[in-house]
Design a protein around this motif. Structure first.
Motif, mmCIF file in Angstrom:
data_model
loop_
_atom_site.group_PDB
_atom_site.id
_atom_site.type_symbol
_atom_site.label_atom_id
_atom_site.label_comp_id
_atom_site.label_asym_id
_atom_site.label_seq_id
_atom_site.Cartn_x
_atom_site.Cartn_y
_atom_site.Cartn_z
ATOM 1 N N GLY A 113 -20.519 11.455 -11.033
ATOM 2 C CA GLY A 113 -19.221 11.931 -10.589
ATOM 3 C C GLY A 113 -18.566 11.102 -9.509
ATOM 4 O O GLY A 113 -17.573 11.511 -8.923
ATOM 5 N N LYS A 114 -19.104 9.921 -9.245
ATOM 6 C CA LYS A 114 -18.475 9.057 -8.237
ATOM 7 C C LYS A 114 -17.198 8.462 -8.809
ATOM 8 O O LYS A 114 -17.095 8.237 -10.013
ATOM 9 C CB LYS A 114 -19.417 7.908 -7.858
ATOM 10 N N VAL A 115 -16.245 8.175 -7.922
ATOM 11 C CA VAL A 115 -15.076 7.428 -8.387
ATOM 12 C C VAL A 115 -15.547 6.018 -8.734
ATOM 13 O O VAL A 115 -16.543 5.523 -8.187
ATOM 14 C CB VAL A 115 -13.928 7.414 -7.352
ATOM 15 N N LEU A 116 -14.827 5.361 -9.619
ATOM 16 C CA LEU A 116 -15.267 4.074 -10.149
ATOM 17 C C LEU A 116 -15.462 3.022 -9.061
ATOM 18 O O LEU A 116 -16.440 2.268 -9.091
ATOM 19 C CB LEU A 116 -14.279 3.583 -11.210
ATOM 20 N N ASP A 117 -14.564 2.974 -8.073
ATOM 21 C CA ASP A 117 -14.709 1.983 -6.995
ATOM 22 C C ASP A 117 -15.992 2.209 -6.198
ATOM 23 O O ASP A 117 -16.675 1.251 -5.831
ATOM 24 C CB ASP A 117 -13.504 2.019 -6.054
ATOM 25 N N ASP A 118 -16.325 3.475 -5.921
ATOM 26 C CA ASP A 118 -17.568 3.770 -5.206
ATOM 27 C C ASP A 118 -18.783 3.384 -6.039
ATOM 28 O O ASP A 118 -19.767 2.845 -5.519
ATOM 29 C CB ASP A 118 -17.652 5.255 -4.842
ATOM 30 N N ALA A 119 -18.726 3.692 -7.346
ATOM 31 C CA ALA A 119 -19.827 3.348 -8.227
ATOM 32 C C ALA A 119 -19.999 1.834 -8.303
ATOM 33 O O ALA A 119 -21.135 1.324 -8.267
ATOM 34 C CB ALA A 119 -19.587 3.920 -9.620
ATOM 35 N N ASP A 120 -18.898 1.101 -8.375
ATOM 36 C CA ASP A 120 -18.955 -0.358 -8.399
ATOM 37 C C ASP A 120 -19.580 -0.898 -7.115
ATOM 38 O O ASP A 120 -20.412 -1.802 -7.150
ATOM 39 C CB ASP A 120 -17.566 -0.948 -8.612
ATOM 40 N N GLY A 121 -19.192 -0.323 -5.998
ATOM 41 C CA GLY A 121 -19.780 -0.728 -4.728
ATOM 42 C C GLY A 121 -21.280 -0.457 -4.676
ATOM 43 O O GLY A 121 -22.049 -1.255 -4.128
ATOM 44 N N GLU A 122 -21.681 0.662 -5.242
ATOM 45 C CA GLU A 122 -23.117 0.998 -5.277
ATOM 46 C C GLU A 122 -23.888 -0.028 -6.105
ATOM 47 O O GLU A 122 -24.972 -0.460 -5.705
ATOM 48 C CB GLU A 122 -23.287 2.393 -5.861
ATOM 49 N N ILE A 123 -23.331 -0.422 -7.240
ATOM 50 C CA ILE A 123 -23.976 -1.430 -8.084
ATOM 51 C C ILE A 123 -24.064 -2.748 -7.313
ATOM 52 O O ILE A 123 -25.113 -3.403 -7.298
ATOM 53 C CB ILE A 123 -23.196 -1.640 -9.404
ATOM 54 N N THR A 124 -22.991 -3.132 -6.655
ATOM 55 C CA THR A 124 -22.973 -4.396 -5.894
ATOM 56 C C THR A 124 -24.013 -4.377 -4.775
ATOM 57 O O THR A 124 -24.747 -5.347 -4.585
ATOM 58 C CB THR A 124 -21.559 -4.639 -5.323
ATOM 59 N N ARG A 125 -24.071 -3.266 -4.027
ATOM 60 C CA ARG A 125 -25.045 -3.169 -2.938
ATOM 61 C C ARG A 125 -26.477 -3.161 -3.445
ATOM 62 O O ARG A 125 -27.392 -3.693 -2.805
ATOM 63 C CB ARG A 125 -24.793 -1.926 -2.098
ATOM 64 N N GLY A 126 -26.681 -2.550 -4.607
ATOM 65 C CA GLY A 126 -28.029 -2.465 -5.187
ATOM 66 C C GLY A 126 -28.571 -3.832 -5.514
ATOM 67 O O GLY A 126 -29.721 -4.133 -5.395
#
Length: 111
Positions: A98-111
């Motif tokens: 349920g994250k907004v796409l920008d937050d999810a993208d940031g999570e992938i980048t940080r991971g």
């Protein structure tokens, strides 16, 4: 409301799709943003769990014996795959958490 394709998920053990052998219990997977059921996940039974542990234990000696440079190369290649599929992974995180796409993208980048 638009109907969403329901997905039947599976366990991935040792690079192969595995389905539970003794338990037929499943859990529904929901899109938290819409509340709509998007899939079904089989719950692992004891036999499936033991199989996963056995596969992982059997893989450890080979990984441990692999040289540092080769292990680093494998991890770098994994990173390249993640980077190449970042948009797809972010969409999955959005649908499942349920994250907004920008937050999810940031999570992938940080991971």
């Amino acid at each position: 409301m638009t109907a969403t394709l329901q997905t039947s998920l599976y366990h991935l053990i040792g690079g192969e799709q595995q389905h539970t052998t003794g338990s037929e219990r499943t859990g529904a997977v929901y899109n938290p943003a819409t509340g709509e059921q998007t899939g079904t996940l089989p719950f692992a039974d004891a036999t499936t769990l033991e199989h996963a542990v056995d596969i992982a234990a059997a893989a450890l000696p080979g990984w441990r014996a692999t040289g540092m440079a080769k292990r680093a190369n494998i991890m770098f290649n994994l990173r390249q795959i993640i980077v190449a599929r970042r948009a797809e992974l972010a969409a999955i995180v959005t649908a499942e958490h349920g994250k907004v796409l920008d937050d999810a993208d940031g999570e992938i980048t940080r991971g």
